[in-house]
Scaffold this motif. Structure first.
Motif, PDB file in Angstrom:
ATOM      1  N   PHE A  31      -2.145   4.610   7.883  1.00 14.98           N
ATOM      2  CA  PHE A  31      -3.105   5.698   8.032  1.00 14.98           C
ATOM      3  C   PHE A  31      -3.615   5.782   9.471  1.00 14.98           C
ATOM      4  CE2 PHE A  31      -4.256   5.005   3.310  1.00 14.98           C
ATOM      5  CZ  PHE A  31      -3.199   5.795   2.910  1.00 14.98           C
ATOM      6  N   THR A  32      -3.860   4.633  10.095  1.00 14.26           N
ATOM      7  CA  THR A  32      -4.366   4.640  11.476  1.00 14.26           C
ATOM      8  C   THR A  32      -3.344   5.225  12.445  1.00 14.26           C
ATOM      9  OG1 THR A  32      -3.649   2.345  11.737  1.00 14.26           O
ATOM     10  CG2 THR A  32      -5.964   2.715  11.154  1.00 14.26           C
ATOM     11  N   ASP A  33      -2.050   4.964  12.200  1.00 17.03           N
ATOM     12  CA  ASP A  33      -1.003   5.522  13.062  1.00 17.03           C
ATOM     13  C   ASP A  33      -0.900   7.036  12.913  1.00 17.03           C
ATOM     14  OD1 ASP A  33      -0.475   2.968  13.927  1.00 17.03           O
ATOM     15  OD2 ASP A  33       1.350   2.729  12.731  1.00 17.03           O
ATOM     16  N   LEU A  34      -1.366   7.545  11.765  1.00 15.06           N
ATOM     17  CA  LEU A  34      -1.353   8.992  11.528  1.00 15.06           C
ATOM     18  C   LEU A  34      -2.616   9.657  12.063  1.00 15.06           C
ATOM     19  CD1 LEU A  34       0.046   8.934   7.889  1.00 15.06           C
ATOM     20  CD2 LEU A  34       1.294   9.578   9.965  1.00 15.06           C
ATOM     21  N   GLY A  35      -3.503   8.854  12.658  1.00 16.54           N
ATOM     22  CA  GLY A  35      -4.722   9.399  13.253  1.00 16.54           C
ATOM     23  C   GLY A  35      -5.939   9.337  12.361  1.00 16.54           C
ATOM     24  N   ALA A  36      -5.853   8.640  11.232  1.00 16.37           N
ATOM     25  CA  ALA A  36      -6.975   8.562  10.300  1.00 16.37           C
ATOM     26  C   ALA A  36      -8.003   7.538  10.773  1.00 16.37           C
ATOM     27  CB  ALA A  36      -6.482   8.184   8.910  1.00 16.37           C
ATOM     28  N   ASP A  37      -9.280   7.943  10.705  1.00 15.88           N
ATOM     29  CA  ASP A  37     -10.356   6.988  10.949  1.00 15.88           C
ATOM     30  C   ASP A  37     -10.894   6.549   9.591  1.00 15.88           C
ATOM     31  OD1 ASP A  37     -11.959   9.079  10.022  1.00 15.88           O
ATOM     32  OD2 ASP A  37     -12.749   9.572  11.999  1.00 15.88           O
ATOM     33  N   SER A  38     -11.980   5.786   9.575  1.00 13.46           N
ATOM     34  CA  SER A  38     -12.496   5.255   8.309  1.00 13.46           C
ATOM     35  C   SER A  38     -12.960   6.368   7.366  1.00 13.46           C
ATOM     36  CB  SER A  38     -13.626   4.265   8.558  1.00 13.46           C
ATOM     37  OG  SER A  38     -14.684   4.889   9.273  1.00 13.46           O
ATOM     38  N   LEU A  39     -13.549   7.421   7.897  1.00 10.42           N
ATOM     39  CA  LEU A  39     -13.978   8.541   7.050  1.00 10.42           C
ATOM     40  C   LEU A  39     -12.765   9.246   6.449  1.00 10.42           C
ATOM     41  CD1 LEU A  39     -16.184  10.301   5.877  1.00 10.42           C
ATOM     42  CD2 LEU A  39     -16.174  11.627   7.987  1.00 10.42           C
ATOM     43  N   ASP A  40     -11.721   9.438   7.255  1.00 10.03           N
ATOM     44  CA  ASP A  40     -10.484  10.049   6.739  1.00 10.03           C
ATOM     45  C   ASP A  40      -9.901   9.211   5.611  1.00 10.03           C
ATOM     46  OD1 ASP A  40     -10.426  12.234   8.541  1.00 10.03           O
ATOM     47  OD2 ASP A  40      -9.517  10.965  10.085  1.00 10.03           O
ATOM     48  N   THR A  41      -9.937   7.896   5.775  1.00 15.12           N
ATOM     49  CA  THR A  41      -9.386   7.007   4.755  1.00 15.12           C
ATOM     50  C   THR A  41     -10.179   7.126   3.452  1.00 15.12           C
ATOM     51  OG1 THR A  41      -8.613   5.495   6.477  1.00 15.12           O
ATOM     52  CG2 THR A  41      -8.744   4.618   4.247  1.00 15.12           C
ATOM     53  N   GLU A  97     -11.873   0.811  -6.809  1.00 17.62           N
ATOM     54  CA  GLU A  97     -13.003  -0.020  -6.399  1.00 17.62           C
ATOM     55  C   GLU A  97     -13.041  -0.090  -4.871  1.00 17.62           C
ATOM     56  OE1 GLU A  97     -15.275  -1.538  -8.391  1.00 17.62           O
ATOM     57  OE2 GLU A  97     -14.313  -0.579 -10.122  1.00 17.62           O
ATOM     58  N   GLU A  98     -14.232  -0.239  -4.323  1.00 22.55           N
ATOM     59  CA  GLU A  98     -14.393  -0.283  -2.869  1.00 22.55           C
ATOM     60  C   GLU A  98     -13.604  -1.426  -2.245  1.00 22.55           C
ATOM     61  OE1 GLU A  98     -17.885  -0.795   0.478  1.00 22.55           O
ATOM     62  OE2 GLU A  98     -18.444  -0.108  -1.515  1.00 22.55           O
ATOM     63  N   SER A  99     -13.605  -2.584  -2.901  1.00 21.25           N
ATOM     64  CA  SER A  99     -12.874  -3.729  -2.350  1.00 21.25           C
ATOM     65  C   SER A  99     -11.369  -3.455  -2.312  1.00 21.25           C
ATOM     66  CB  SER A  99     -13.153  -4.994  -3.158  1.00 21.25           C
ATOM     67  OG  SER A  99     -12.767  -4.805  -4.512  1.00 21.25           O
ATOM     68  N   SER A 100     -10.854  -2.754  -3.307  1.00 18.94           N
ATOM     69  CA  SER A 100      -9.433  -2.395  -3.318  1.00 18.94           C
ATOM     70  C   SER A 100      -9.142  -1.339  -2.267  1.00 18.94           C
ATOM     71  CB  SER A 100      -9.022  -1.876  -4.695  1.00 18.94           C
ATOM     72  OG  SER A 100      -9.159  -2.873  -5.661  1.00 18.94           O
ATOM     73  N   ALA A 101     -10.050  -0.389  -2.104  1.00 14.93           N
ATOM     74  CA  ALA A 101      -9.851   0.678  -1.126  1.00 14.93           C
ATOM     75  C   ALA A 101      -9.771   0.123   0.293  1.00 14.93           C
ATOM     76  CB  ALA A 101     -10.977   1.704  -1.233  1.00 14.93           C
ATOM     77  N   GLN A 102     -10.509  -0.937   0.562  1.00 15.80           N
ATOM     78  CA  GLN A 102     -10.509  -1.525   1.906  1.00 15.80           C
ATOM     79  C   GLN A 102      -9.190  -2.215   2.244  1.00 15.80           C
ATOM     80  OE1 GLN A 102     -13.973  -4.011   1.990  1.00 15.80           O
ATOM     81  NE2 GLN A 102     -15.361  -2.282   2.302  1.00 15.80           N
ATOM     82  N   SER A 103      -8.410  -2.554   1.229  1.00 18.39           N
ATOM     83  CA  SER A 103      -7.134  -3.242   1.477  1.00 18.39           C
ATOM     84  C   SER A 103      -5.980  -2.260   1.658  1.00 18.39           C
ATOM     85  CB  SER A 103      -6.824  -4.204   0.333  1.00 18.39           C
ATOM     86  OG  SER A 103      -6.565  -3.480  -0.855  1.00 18.39           O
ATOM     87  N   ILE A 104      -6.246  -0.966   1.537  1.00 22.06           N
ATOM     88  CA  ILE A 104      -5.192   0.038   1.683  1.00 22.06           C
ATOM     89  C   ILE A 104      -5.021   0.368   3.163  1.00 22.06           C
ATOM     90  CG2 ILE A 104      -4.494   2.403   1.159  1.00 22.06           C
ATOM     91  CD1 ILE A 104      -6.148   2.203  -1.401  1.00 22.06           C
ATOM     92  N   ALA A 105      -3.848   0.094   3.689  1.00 26.51           N
ATOM     93  CA  ALA A 105      -3.560   0.398   5.092  1.00 26.51           C
ATOM     94  C   ALA A 105      -2.388   1.364   5.240  1.00 26.51           C
ATOM     95  CB  ALA A 105      -3.269  -0.889   5.863  1.00 26.51           C
ATOM     96  N   THR A 106      -1.480   1.349   4.254  1.00 30.30           N
ATOM     97  CA  THR A 106      -0.286   2.186   4.326  1.00 30.30           C
ATOM     98  C   THR A 106      -0.171   3.049   3.079  1.00 30.30           C
ATOM     99  OG1 THR A 106       1.172   0.610   3.214  1.00 30.30           O
ATOM    100  CG2 THR A 106       0.964   0.390   5.619  1.00 30.30           C
ATOM    101  N   VAL A 107       0.719   4.024   3.145  1.00 34.02           N
ATOM    102  CA  VAL A 107       1.010   4.873   1.991  1.00 34.02           C
ATOM    103  C   VAL A 107       1.511   4.011   0.847  1.00 34.02           C
ATOM    104  CG1 VAL A 107       2.570   6.677   1.152  1.00 34.02           C
ATOM    105  CG2 VAL A 107       1.445   6.945   3.373  1.00 34.02           C
ATOM    106  N   GLU A 108       2.373   3.050   1.139  1.00 36.71           N
ATOM    107  CA  GLU A 108       2.919   2.160   0.114  1.00 36.71           C
ATOM    108  C   GLU A 108       1.814   1.348  -0.553  1.00 36.71           C
ATOM    109  OE1 GLU A 108       5.874   0.607  -2.278  1.00 36.71           O
ATOM    110  OE2 GLU A 108       6.266   2.021  -0.674  1.00 36.71           O
ATOM    111  N   ASP A 109       0.847   0.848   0.234  1.00 37.54           N
ATOM    112  CA  ASP A 109      -0.283   0.110  -0.342  1.00 37.54           C
ATOM    113  C   ASP A 109      -1.020   0.975  -1.360  1.00 37.54           C
ATOM    114  OD1 ASP A 109       0.261  -2.022   1.389  1.00 37.54           O
ATOM    115  OD2 ASP A 109      -1.314  -1.448   2.818  1.00 37.54           O
ATOM    116  N   ALA A 110      -1.263   2.222  -0.982  1.00 38.64           N
ATOM    117  CA  ALA A 110      -1.966   3.148  -1.874  1.00 38.64           C
ATOM    118  C   ALA A 110      -1.152   3.410  -3.130  1.00 38.64           C
ATOM    119  CB  ALA A 110      -2.263   4.454  -1.140  1.00 38.64           C
ATOM    120  N   ALA A 111       0.146   3.632  -2.979  1.00 38.19           N
ATOM    121  CA  ALA A 111       1.013   3.924  -4.120  1.00 38.19           C
ATOM    122  C   ALA A 111       1.084   2.732  -5.081  1.00 38.19           C
ATOM    123  CB  ALA A 111       2.408   4.308  -3.639  1.00 38.19           C
ATOM    124  N   GLU A 112       1.158   1.527  -4.551  1.00 39.54           N
ATOM    125  CA  GLU A 112       1.183   0.334  -5.396  1.00 39.54           C
ATOM    126  C   GLU A 112      -0.105   0.205  -6.192  1.00 39.54           C
ATOM    127  OE1 GLU A 112       2.026  -3.236  -3.224  1.00 39.54           O
ATOM    128  OE2 GLU A 112       3.916  -2.455  -2.476  1.00 39.54           O
TER     129      GLU A 112
END
Length: 131
Positions: free
Chosen positions: A81-91, A107-122
């Motif tokens: 997400f960061t490579d695509l230009g996303a900041d924390s609000l975008d995420t 959950e917020e704790s799970s959301a914080q571990s999402i860094a890539t599209v694949e992470d989100a999809a998993e």
């Protein structure tokens, strides 16, 4: 402060500060502090991704929409997400879009571990399966 005694005199000295420490390695030590030769790494590990391709594709489309990316911008499972230009609000907005699209709650704790599209999809596949 530490007390230092010399004969019958006592003086106080400040503890020394570490000027800089870049890294510490305990790889060559055992519990009894006896060094042993290190063996070269002979195994390689492969990380298997569990996300379904259709979930990855849906997440890619949601990310493109949320970030208003230019037509032709490639978004894949490994896109950060960061490579695509996303900041924390975008995420946060991406996660909200995913929650709505997949009818899940992240959950917020799970959301914080999402860094890539694949992470989100998993995470989505895991949450959908748990329903």
């Amino acid at each position: 402060m530490a007390a230092i005694t010399t004969g019958s005199a006592v003086s106080f000295a400040r503890p020394a500060k570490a000027s800089s420490v870049s890294s510490v390695s305990f790889a060559g030590l055992r519990k009894d502090n006896v060094a042993f030769p290190l063996q070269p790494a002979t195994q390689r590990f492969t990380v298997l991704r569990a996300a379904k391709q259709e979930t990855v594709d849906q997440v890619c489309n949601i990310v493109k929409k949320q970030l208003v990316l230019a037509e032709g911008t490639e978004v894949t499972g490994s896109s950060k997400f960061t490579d695509l230009g996303a900041d924390s609000l975008d995420t946060v907005e991406i996660v909200m879009g995913l929650e709505e699209a997949f009818d899940i709650s992240v959950e917020e704790s799970s959301a914080q571990s999402i860094a890539t599209v694949e992470d989100a999809a998993e995470l989505i596949d895991k949450l959908v399966a748990a329903k």
